[in-house]
Design a protein around this motif. Structure first.
Motif, PDB file in Angstrom:
ATOM      1  N   ASP A   1       0.832  -1.202   0.000  1.00 51.70           N
ATOM      2  CA  ASP A   1       0.000   0.000   0.000  1.00 51.70           C
ATOM      3  C   ASP A   1       0.868   1.254   0.000  1.00 51.70           C
ATOM      4  OD1 ASP A   1      -2.442   1.435   0.152  1.00 51.70           O
ATOM      5  OD2 ASP A   1      -2.118   1.705   2.307  1.00 51.70           O
ATOM      6  N   LYS A   2       1.962   1.227   0.759  1.00 53.20           N
ATOM      7  CA  LYS A   2       2.875   2.358   0.853  1.00 53.20           C
ATOM      8  C   LYS A   2       3.526   2.641  -0.506  1.00 53.20           C
ATOM      9  CE  LYS A   2       6.939   3.279   3.685  1.00 53.20           C
ATOM     10  NZ  LYS A   2       7.690   2.756   4.811  1.00 53.20           N
ATOM     11  N   HIS A   3       3.911   1.588  -1.213  1.00 49.21           N
ATOM     12  CA  HIS A   3       4.536   1.742  -2.522  1.00 49.21           C
ATOM     13  C   HIS A   3       3.555   2.297  -3.551  1.00 49.21           C
ATOM     14  CE1 HIS A   3       8.245  -0.137  -1.271  1.00 49.21           C
ATOM     15  NE2 HIS A   3       7.554  -1.159  -0.774  1.00 49.21           N
TER      16      HIS A   3
ATOM     17  N   LYS B   1       0.959   4.251  -2.927  1.00 46.09           N
ATOM     18  CA  LYS B   1       0.750   5.671  -2.634  1.00 46.09           C
ATOM     19  C   LYS B   1       1.899   6.512  -3.175  1.00 46.09           C
ATOM     20  CE  LYS B   1      -2.057   5.309   1.531  1.00 46.09           C
ATOM     21  NZ  LYS B   1      -2.117   5.584   2.973  1.00 46.09           N
ATOM     22  N   ARG B   2       3.128   6.056  -2.958  1.00 44.33           N
ATOM     23  CA  ARG B   2       4.287   6.789  -3.456  1.00 44.33           C
ATOM     24  C   ARG B   2       4.284   6.853  -4.980  1.00 44.33           C
ATOM     25  NH1 ARG B   2       9.335   4.750   0.292  1.00 44.33           N
ATOM     26  NH2 ARG B   2       8.624   5.733   2.214  1.00 44.33           N
ATOM     27  N   PHE B   3       3.894   5.752  -5.611  1.00 44.29           N
ATOM     28  CA  PHE B   3       3.826   5.719  -7.070  1.00 44.29           C
ATOM     29  C   PHE B   3       2.798   6.718  -7.587  1.00 44.29           C
ATOM     30  CE2 PHE B   3       1.774   4.034 -10.912  1.00 44.29           C
ATOM     31  CZ  PHE B   3       2.865   4.068 -11.770  1.00 44.29           C
TER      32      PHE B   3
ATOM     33  N   VAL C   1       1.650   9.398  -6.069  1.00 45.59           N
ATOM     34  CA  VAL C   1       2.116  10.757  -5.813  1.00 45.59           C
ATOM     35  C   VAL C   1       3.109  11.159  -6.908  1.00 45.59           C
ATOM     36  CG1 VAL C   1       3.529  12.165  -4.263  1.00 45.59           C
ATOM     37  CG2 VAL C   1       1.689  10.784  -3.343  1.00 45.59           C
ATOM     38  N   GLY C   2       4.000  10.252  -7.277  1.00 42.38           N
ATOM     39  CA  GLY C   2       4.956  10.538  -8.347  1.00 42.38           C
ATOM     40  C   GLY C   2       4.274  10.775  -9.676  1.00 42.38           C
TER      41      GLY C   2
ATOM     42  N   ARG D   1       1.234  11.857 -10.096  1.00 40.73           N
ATOM     43  CA  ARG D   1       0.536  13.137  -9.980  1.00 40.73           C
ATOM     44  C   ARG D   1       1.490  14.302 -10.213  1.00 40.73           C
ATOM     45  NH1 ARG D   1      -0.627  15.201  -4.526  1.00 40.73           N
ATOM     46  NH2 ARG D   1      -0.171  17.312  -5.100  1.00 40.73           N
ATOM     47  N   GLN D   2       2.703  14.195  -9.681  1.00 43.48           N
ATOM     48  CA  GLN D   2       3.678  15.271  -9.858  1.00 43.48           C
ATOM     49  C   GLN D   2       4.115  15.388 -11.308  1.00 43.48           C
ATOM     50  OE1 GLN D   2       6.834  14.492  -7.109  1.00 43.48           O
ATOM     51  NE2 GLN D   2       5.726  15.318  -5.360  1.00 43.48           N
TER      52      GLN D   2
END
Length: 64
Positions: free
Chosen positions: A2-4, A6-8, A10-11, A13-14
């Motif tokens: 789940d953490k990975h 979310k980070r993906f 966010v990346g 989205r940026q």
């Protein structure tokens, strides 16, 4: 996992700039040229004040 994910996301989205951050302010029309003009004016004021101070106190002292 789940953490990975979310980070993906966010990346992604940026990269795609889906929703810019709240603190980012888009410059208006001719915003950059107005900012450059304001910076030029500030540099002139600083230079003028520096010249006035040097003239008041005499020649500058060079330290090496």
């Amino acid at each position: 996992m789940d953490k990975h994910l979310k980070r993906f996301l966010v990346g992604v989205r940026q990269v795609l700039v889906i929703s810019p951050p709240v603190e980012y302010q888009r410059p208006g029309k001719k915003g950059f040229s107005r900012d450059a003009e304001a910076l030029r004016g500030d540099a002139r004021k600083v230079g003028k004040n520096l010249r006035k101070t040097i003239n008041r106190h005499g020649e500058p002292v060079y330290h090496r």
